[in-house]
Design an enzyme around this catalytic site. Structure first.
Site, mmCIF file in Angstrom:
data_model
loop_
_atom_site.group_PDB
_atom_site.id
_atom_site.type_symbol
_atom_site.label_atom_id
_atom_site.label_comp_id
_atom_site.label_asym_id
_atom_site.label_seq_id
_atom_site.Cartn_x
_atom_site.Cartn_y
_atom_site.Cartn_z
ATOM 1 N N GLY A 11 7.092 -42.452 -10.265
ATOM 2 C CA GLY A 11 5.980 -43.212 -9.724
ATOM 3 C C GLY A 11 5.573 -42.818 -8.319
ATOM 4 O O GLY A 11 4.571 -43.314 -7.811
ATOM 5 N N CYS A 12 6.316 -41.932 -7.681
ATOM 6 C CA CYS A 12 5.993 -41.512 -6.317
ATOM 7 C C CYS A 12 4.792 -40.563 -6.347
ATOM 8 O O CYS A 12 4.839 -39.497 -6.954
ATOM 9 C CB CYS A 12 7.196 -40.823 -5.678
ATOM 10 S SG CYS A 12 6.860 -40.102 -4.060
ATOM 11 N N ALA A 13 3.718 -40.962 -5.686
ATOM 12 C CA ALA A 13 2.495 -40.148 -5.669
ATOM 13 C C ALA A 13 2.719 -38.824 -4.953
ATOM 14 O O ALA A 13 2.159 -37.799 -5.341
ATOM 15 C CB ALA A 13 1.361 -40.933 -5.015
ATOM 16 N N CYS A 127 6.229 -39.378 0.911
ATOM 17 C CA CYS A 127 5.670 -40.077 -0.232
ATOM 18 C C CYS A 127 4.456 -40.859 0.228
ATOM 19 O O CYS A 127 4.525 -41.607 1.196
ATOM 20 C CB CYS A 127 6.703 -41.013 -0.841
ATOM 21 S SG CYS A 127 6.287 -41.497 -2.512
#
Length: 136
Positions: A11-13, A127
């Site tokens: 989920g880390c962009a 992040c």
């Protein structure tokens, strides 16, 4: 091109952008979860090489930002134990190609290591906001 085993926080962009750049550069990316990997001191330690212990840590981790963990005051063994218990403390991504391991994503260093294509997009180590809810 390289087969990169890429440990990320799901989920880390920022990690998503890093993987995208690696793929655009012709590399095969095998994404794995940094948080669900069953780390041991011997499996985690190679990613940090000769890097000073404070640089092993994710500076955006809530425990570091709050002062609960001070990376300047821990030994290598203490750091590894903390990271095994709380993988969000680990500087990410962790990348492995064959026997070579790296922590973090410095685009210039990655380019020297395996080569990156210029995309015009800024891709750094930190992040951004997560696809889900990135607190660290």
């Amino acid at each position: 091109m390289a087969h990169v085993i890429f440990y990320e926080k799901p989920g880390c962009a920022g990690n998503a952008r890093q993987k995208s750049l690696l793929r655009a550069s012709g590399h095969e990316v095998e994404a794995r979860s940094l948080v669900s990997e069953p780390w041991t001191a011997s499996s985690l330690r190679p990613y940090f090489g000769a890097t000073p212990v404070p640089e092993w840590f994710n500076a955006a981790s809530p425990r570091i930002k709050s002062g609960e963990v001070d990376p300047e005051k821990v030994t290598p063994q203490e750091a590894l134990v903390m990271m095994i218990l709380d993988p969000l403390l680990i500087r990410r991504p962790l990348m492995r190609i064959g026997d070579h391991c790296e922590a973090g994503f410095d685009p210039k260093a990655v380019d020297r290591w395996i080569g990156l294509k210029e995309t015009g997009e800024t891709v750094n180590e930190g992040c951004l906001l997560s696809v889900a809810d990135d607190a660290a």
